[in-house]
Design a protein around this motif. Sequence first.
Motif, PDB file in Angstrom:
ATOM      1  N   LEU A 125      -6.522 -18.583  63.765  1.00 55.34           N
ATOM      2  CA  LEU A 125      -7.506 -17.523  64.031  1.00 55.34           C
ATOM      3  C   LEU A 125      -7.625 -16.637  62.770  1.00 55.34           C
ATOM      4  N   THR A 126      -6.473 -16.147  62.301  1.00 50.68           N
ATOM      5  CA  THR A 126      -6.466 -15.189  61.184  1.00 50.68           C
ATOM      6  C   THR A 126      -7.059 -15.788  59.901  1.00 50.68           C
ATOM      7  N   GLU A 127      -7.763 -14.936  59.161  1.00 49.28           N
ATOM      8  CA  GLU A 127      -8.336 -15.347  57.872  1.00 49.28           C
ATOM      9  C   GLU A 127      -7.926 -14.337  56.800  1.00 49.28           C
ATOM     10  N   LYS A 154      -8.209 -20.326  56.778  1.00 53.96           N
ATOM     11  CA  LYS A 154      -7.327 -19.622  57.707  1.00 53.96           C
ATOM     12  C   LYS A 154      -6.051 -19.239  56.972  1.00 53.96           C
ATOM     13  N   MET A 155      -5.501 -18.087  57.336  1.00 55.39           N
ATOM     14  CA  MET A 155      -4.366 -17.520  56.586  1.00 55.39           C
ATOM     15  C   MET A 155      -3.189 -17.226  57.519  1.00 55.39           C
ATOM     16  N   PHE A 156      -1.985 -17.357  57.012  1.00 59.00           N
ATOM     17  CA  PHE A 156      -0.734 -17.038  57.737  1.00 59.00           C
ATOM     18  C   PHE A 156      -0.560 -17.919  58.977  1.00 59.00           C
ATOM     19  N   SER A 200       5.562 -18.400  51.040  1.00 56.79           N
ATOM     20  CA  SER A 200       6.987 -18.066  51.011  1.00 56.79           C
ATOM     21  C   SER A 200       7.188 -16.702  51.662  1.00 56.79           C
ATOM     22  N   LYS A 201       8.188 -16.623  52.567  1.00 50.59           N
ATOM     23  CA  LYS A 201       8.311 -15.413  53.389  1.00 50.59           C
ATOM     24  C   LYS A 201       9.663 -14.707  53.223  1.00 50.59           C
ATOM     25  N   MET A 202       9.669 -13.418  53.595  1.00 50.62           N
ATOM     26  CA  MET A 202      10.884 -12.603  53.608  1.00 50.62           C
ATOM     27  C   MET A 202      11.887 -13.141  54.634  1.00 50.62           C
ATOM     28  N   GLY A 203      11.386 -13.491  55.801  1.00 47.39           N
ATOM     29  CA  GLY A 203      12.258 -13.977  56.877  1.00 47.39           C
ATOM     30  C   GLY A 203      11.555 -15.090  57.630  1.00 47.39           C
ATOM     31  N   LEU A 204      12.113 -15.439  58.773  1.00 47.49           N
ATOM     32  CA  LEU A 204      11.523 -16.502  59.607  1.00 47.49           C
ATOM     33  C   LEU A 204      11.291 -17.761  58.761  1.00 47.49           C
ATOM     34  N   ARG A 205      12.251 -18.030  57.874  1.00 45.37           N
ATOM     35  CA  ARG A 205      12.011 -19.010  56.815  1.00 45.37           C
ATOM     36  C   ARG A 205      12.077 -20.458  57.290  1.00 45.37           C
ATOM     37  N   PRO A 208       7.490 -23.002  58.993  1.00 46.83           N
ATOM     38  CA  PRO A 208       6.544 -23.188  57.894  1.00 46.83           C
ATOM     39  C   PRO A 208       5.222 -22.468  58.194  1.00 46.83           C
ATOM     40  N   THR A 209       4.824 -21.624  57.244  1.00 42.31           N
ATOM     41  CA  THR A 209       3.587 -20.841  57.410  1.00 42.31           C
ATOM     42  C   THR A 209       2.654 -21.191  56.251  1.00 42.31           C
ATOM     43  N   GLY A 210       1.371 -21.312  56.518  1.00 39.12           N
ATOM     44  CA  GLY A 210       0.483 -21.656  55.407  1.00 39.12           C
ATOM     45  C   GLY A 210      -0.976 -21.394  55.691  1.00 39.12           C
ATOM     46  N   LYS A 360      11.562  -8.347  61.158  1.00 34.41           N
ATOM     47  CA  LYS A 360      10.493  -7.497  60.606  1.00 34.41           C
ATOM     48  C   LYS A 360       9.092  -8.049  60.893  1.00 34.41           C
ATOM     49  N   VAL A 361       8.996  -9.352  61.109  1.00 36.65           N
ATOM     50  CA  VAL A 361       7.659  -9.914  61.344  1.00 36.65           C
ATOM     51  C   VAL A 361       7.155  -9.624  62.768  1.00 36.65           C
ATOM     52  N   PHE A 362       8.074  -9.300  63.674  1.00 37.06           N
ATOM     53  CA  PHE A 362       7.649  -9.213  65.079  1.00 37.06           C
ATOM     54  C   PHE A 362       6.656  -8.088  65.361  1.00 37.06           C
ATOM     55  N   PRO A 363       6.805  -6.915  64.738  1.00 38.73           N
ATOM     56  CA  PRO A 363       5.759  -5.901  64.972  1.00 38.73           C
ATOM     57  C   PRO A 363       4.443  -6.191  64.220  1.00 38.73           C
ATOM     58  N   ILE A 364       4.388  -7.300  63.472  1.00 38.92           N
ATOM     59  CA  ILE A 364       3.164  -7.645  62.724  1.00 38.92           C
ATOM     60  C   ILE A 364       2.396  -8.780  63.409  1.00 38.92           C
ATOM     61  N   GLY A 365       3.087  -9.911  63.654  1.00 37.68           N
ATOM     62  CA  GLY A 365       2.405 -11.080  64.233  1.00 37.68           C
ATOM     63  C   GLY A 365       1.944 -10.835  65.662  1.00 37.68           C
ATOM     64  N   ALA A 366       0.967 -11.613  66.097  1.00 44.88           N
ATOM     65  CA  ALA A 366       0.423 -11.539  67.463  1.00 44.88           C
ATOM     66  C   ALA A 366      -0.160 -10.171  67.807  1.00 44.88           C
ATOM     67  N   GLY A 367      -0.673  -9.495  66.792  1.00 45.33           N
ATOM     68  CA  GLY A 367      -1.246  -8.148  66.999  1.00 45.33           C
ATOM     69  C   GLY A 367      -0.206  -7.097  66.659  1.00 45.33           C
ATOM     70  N   THR A 368      -0.514  -6.264  65.665  1.00 43.63           N
ATOM     71  CA  THR A 368       0.498  -5.311  65.170  1.00 43.63           C
ATOM     72  C   THR A 368       0.826  -4.246  66.222  1.00 43.63           C
ATOM     73  N   THR A 369       1.924  -3.536  65.967  1.00 40.09           N
ATOM     74  CA  THR A 369       2.316  -2.419  66.844  1.00 40.09           C
ATOM     75  C   THR A 369       1.180  -1.401  66.958  1.00 40.09           C
ATOM     76  N   GLU A 370       0.520  -1.136  65.823  1.00 40.76           N
ATOM     77  CA  GLU A 370      -0.557  -0.128  65.840  1.00 40.76           C
ATOM     78  C   GLU A 370      -1.673  -0.576  66.789  1.00 40.76           C
ATOM     79  N   ILE A 371      -1.994  -1.874  66.750  1.00 43.38           N
ATOM     80  CA  ILE A 371      -3.067  -2.379  67.617  1.00 43.38           C
ATOM     81  C   ILE A 371      -2.619  -2.308  69.095  1.00 43.38           C
ATOM     82  N   GLN A 372      -1.337  -2.577  69.367  1.00 40.07           N
ATOM     83  CA  GLN A 372      -0.864  -2.477  70.761  1.00 40.07           C
ATOM     84  C   GLN A 372      -0.994  -1.034  71.259  1.00 40.07           C
TER      85      GLN A 372
HETATM   86  C1  LIG Z   1       4.779 -15.082  59.807  1.00 43.22           C
HETATM   87  C2  LIG Z   1       3.410 -14.960  60.394  1.00 43.22           C
HETATM   88  C3  LIG Z   1       2.926 -15.951  61.232  1.00 43.22           C
HETATM   89  C4  LIG Z   1       1.622 -15.880  61.725  1.00 43.22           C
HETATM   90  N1  LIG Z   1       1.137 -16.902  62.491  1.00 43.22           N
HETATM   91  C5  LIG Z   1      -0.184 -16.910  62.833  1.00 43.22           C
HETATM   92  C6  LIG Z   1      -0.755 -18.049  63.493  1.00 43.22           C
HETATM   93  O1  LIG Z   1      -0.053 -19.012  63.815  1.00 43.22           O
HETATM   94  N2  LIG Z   1      -2.096 -18.035  63.750  1.00 43.22           N
HETATM   95  C7  LIG Z   1      -2.886 -16.973  63.425  1.00 43.22           C
HETATM   96  O2  LIG Z   1      -4.091 -17.044  63.672  1.00 43.22           O
HETATM   97  N3  LIG Z   1      -2.362 -15.860  62.815  1.00 43.22           N
HETATM   98  C8  LIG Z   1      -1.047 -15.818  62.508  1.00 43.22           C
HETATM   99  N4  LIG Z   1      -0.505 -14.721  61.870  1.00 43.22           N
HETATM  100  C9  LIG Z   1      -1.367 -13.606  61.529  1.00 43.22           C
HETATM  101  C10 LIG Z   1      -1.093 -12.321  62.297  1.00 43.22           C
HETATM  102  O3  LIG Z   1      -1.592 -12.414  63.602  1.00 43.22           O
HETATM  103  C11 LIG Z   1      -1.694 -11.169  61.478  1.00 43.22           C
HETATM  104  O4  LIG Z   1      -0.885 -11.001  60.332  1.00 43.22           O
HETATM  105  C12 LIG Z   1      -1.785  -9.860  62.251  1.00 43.22           C
HETATM  106  O5  LIG Z   1      -2.724  -9.959  63.286  1.00 43.22           O
HETATM  107  C13 LIG Z   1      -2.164  -8.672  61.349  1.00 43.22           C
HETATM  108  O6  LIG Z   1      -3.255  -8.969  60.546  1.00 43.22           O
HETATM  109  P1  LIG Z   1      -3.165  -8.689  58.946  1.00 43.22           P
HETATM  110  O7  LIG Z   1      -1.895  -9.294  58.485  1.00 43.22           O
HETATM  111  O8  LIG Z   1      -4.421  -9.149  58.333  1.00 43.22           O
HETATM  112  O9  LIG Z   1      -3.006  -7.142  58.812  1.00 43.22           O
HETATM  113  P2  LIG Z   1      -4.226  -6.062  58.812  1.00 43.22           P
HETATM  114  O10 LIG Z   1      -5.097  -6.269  59.982  1.00 43.22           O
HETATM  115  O11 LIG Z   1      -4.844  -6.035  57.472  1.00 43.22           O
HETATM  116  O12 LIG Z   1      -3.413  -4.711  59.036  1.00 43.22           O
HETATM  117  C14 LIG Z   1      -2.761  -4.000  57.977  1.00 43.22           C
HETATM  118  C15 LIG Z   1      -2.186  -2.709  58.564  1.00 43.22           C
HETATM  119  O13 LIG Z   1      -3.276  -1.883  59.048  1.00 43.22           O
HETATM  120  C16 LIG Z   1      -3.053  -1.587  60.411  1.00 43.22           C
HETATM  121  N5  LIG Z   1      -4.329  -1.510  61.123  1.00 43.22           N
HETATM  122  C17 LIG Z   1      -5.333  -2.436  61.148  1.00 43.22           C
HETATM  123  N6  LIG Z   1      -6.329  -2.016  61.930  1.00 43.22           N
HETATM  124  C18 LIG Z   1      -5.952  -0.817  62.430  1.00 43.22           C
HETATM  125  C19 LIG Z   1      -6.550   0.131  63.319  1.00 43.22           C
HETATM  126  N7  LIG Z   1      -7.746  -0.084  63.886  1.00 43.22           N
HETATM  127  N8  LIG Z   1      -5.880   1.274  63.599  1.00 43.22           N
HETATM  128  C20 LIG Z   1      -4.649   1.498  63.061  1.00 43.22           C
HETATM  129  N9  LIG Z   1      -4.027   0.655  62.223  1.00 43.22           N
HETATM  130  C21 LIG Z   1      -4.676  -0.482  61.913  1.00 43.22           C
HETATM  131  C22 LIG Z   1      -2.190  -2.710  60.959  1.00 43.22           C
HETATM  132  O14 LIG Z   1      -1.510  -2.332  62.139  1.00 43.22           O
HETATM  133  C23 LIG Z   1      -1.277  -2.949  59.764  1.00 43.22           C
HETATM  134  O15 LIG Z   1      -0.235  -2.009  59.768  1.00 43.22           O
HETATM  135  C24 LIG Z   1       0.806 -14.759  61.398  1.00 43.22           C
HETATM  136  C25 LIG Z   1       1.327 -13.748  60.593  1.00 43.22           C
HETATM  137  C26 LIG Z   1       2.593 -13.833  60.079  1.00 43.22           C
HETATM  138  C27 LIG Z   1       3.102 -12.729  59.186  1.00 43.22           C
END
Ligand SMILES: Cc1cc2nc3c(=O)[nH]c(=O)nc-3n(C[C@H](O)[C@H](O)[C@H](O)COP(=O)(O)OP(=O)(O)OC[C@H]3O[C@@H](n4cnc5c(N)ncnc54)[C@H](O)[C@@H]3O)c2cc1C
Length: 380
Positions: A125-127, A154-156, A200-205, A208-210, A360-372
Amino acid sequence: MNFDFTDEQKMLKEMICKFSEKEIAPWVEEMDREEKFVEKIWEKASALGVLGMGVPAEYGGMLTDYLSFGLLGEEVGRVDAGVATVFGAHGLLCANNIARNGTEEQKKKYLPSLAGGAKKGCMGLTEPSAGSDALSIKTRARKVGGEYILNGTKMFISNAPIADVAVIYATTDPAMGSKGLCTFIVEKDFPGYKAGRKLSKMGLRSSPTGEIIMEDCRVPEENLLGGIEGKGIEQIFSGLDVERFIWSCCAIGIAQAAFEASLKYAKERDQFGQPIFNFQMIKDKLATMLVSIETARLLTYKGLTSWDRKNFEQTRMLAAQAKFYACEVATKVTSEAVQIYGGYGYMKEFPVERYMRDAKVFPIGAGTTEIQKLIIAAYL
Ligand SMILES: Cc1cc2nc3c(=O)[nH]c(=O)nc-3n(C[C@H](O)[C@H](O)[C@H](O)COP(=O)(O)OP(=O)(O)OC[C@H]3O[C@@H](n4cnc5c(N)ncnc54)[C@H](O)[C@@H]3O)c2cc1C
């Protein structure tokens, strides 16, 4: 309310716990050091059947309920969160997505090989420029004759470097916004599909991510997930809550591992002529760790139970709460674990520094803490 597991869930939890200790634990250090996933783990997991935990039995899997899937995430995550991510990206983000949203033909064609482990799956999904704002994706799908032509990056993407089958989100018309989103089942051998850089990642090594690069990638029209255009948005949201619960379970698994290691260490390490466990500030840390883990677990299990009861009105809010809380707990608990270990905690020879990097990756992946928090605030 009933807080007990069923007999089947208890057996499954025990089985996965033993499997993780026997088949994953011996490889953990090597996978972390060399940043690789060990194929033997995949073979053993396939033999056990757990790669099909997101697939119903009629298509060769062993999907019973999603709390059980969560227990898989937690027990594997306790030993290696990267391996839990490999299983989750495959079994939930790819296979379970096809099971939930695919046509009968798509399920028959793809699910048995994914469930049995003959094929590995991922979800893109992510780009590069669309993360939190996932609905702004630019990957374009154009219908030409009996095919869709996909272009985009697609990214990450978890499992991208090893996947045979990718569930890919794209837009048929950016002007239509979210209504233009579609989902495709893309095989790695389709012309124009390429797994890009391995990142290449800090953790969860061990996970494989790409990148995934699609340049005029030709996808047969029968691989449009669900067979109807414009369903992408529904399909993204259909799996988001359960993805967040299961991701939270992995986070709880790491936190549990960090807590157990810290408790043991605190009772073994002597300073000032006594175990550091005796010091009130160390007791405070351990008590706080234990209660926060248990709280995260209750919230996440409650969410999974609601999902299993198809109580979907509740699950979006619960998923945001569980994801926010459990993932923050994992980062705090693992950081405290390093503190309890002192200088040794900062050294590679003890596992807690890896827990902290992995967490450290858990509050980022699957929607960040801020988005939750934004989702929770939207309900408020
Ligand atoms: C190890 C790893 C595995 C992953 N695996 C997958 C996968 O299998 N498939 C896939 O599709 N994606 C995957 N992802 C992507 C992951 O879902 C995204 O990294 C995540 O959704 C955040 O997007 P971003 O990294 O572009 O950060 P950004 O969206 O650029 O966010 C950067 C910062 O800004 C904050 N921010 C953004 N918008 C707002 C807002 N409206 N209000 C307040 N703060 C905001 C964020 O919370 C964050 O702190 C993976 C990521 C990682 C790191």
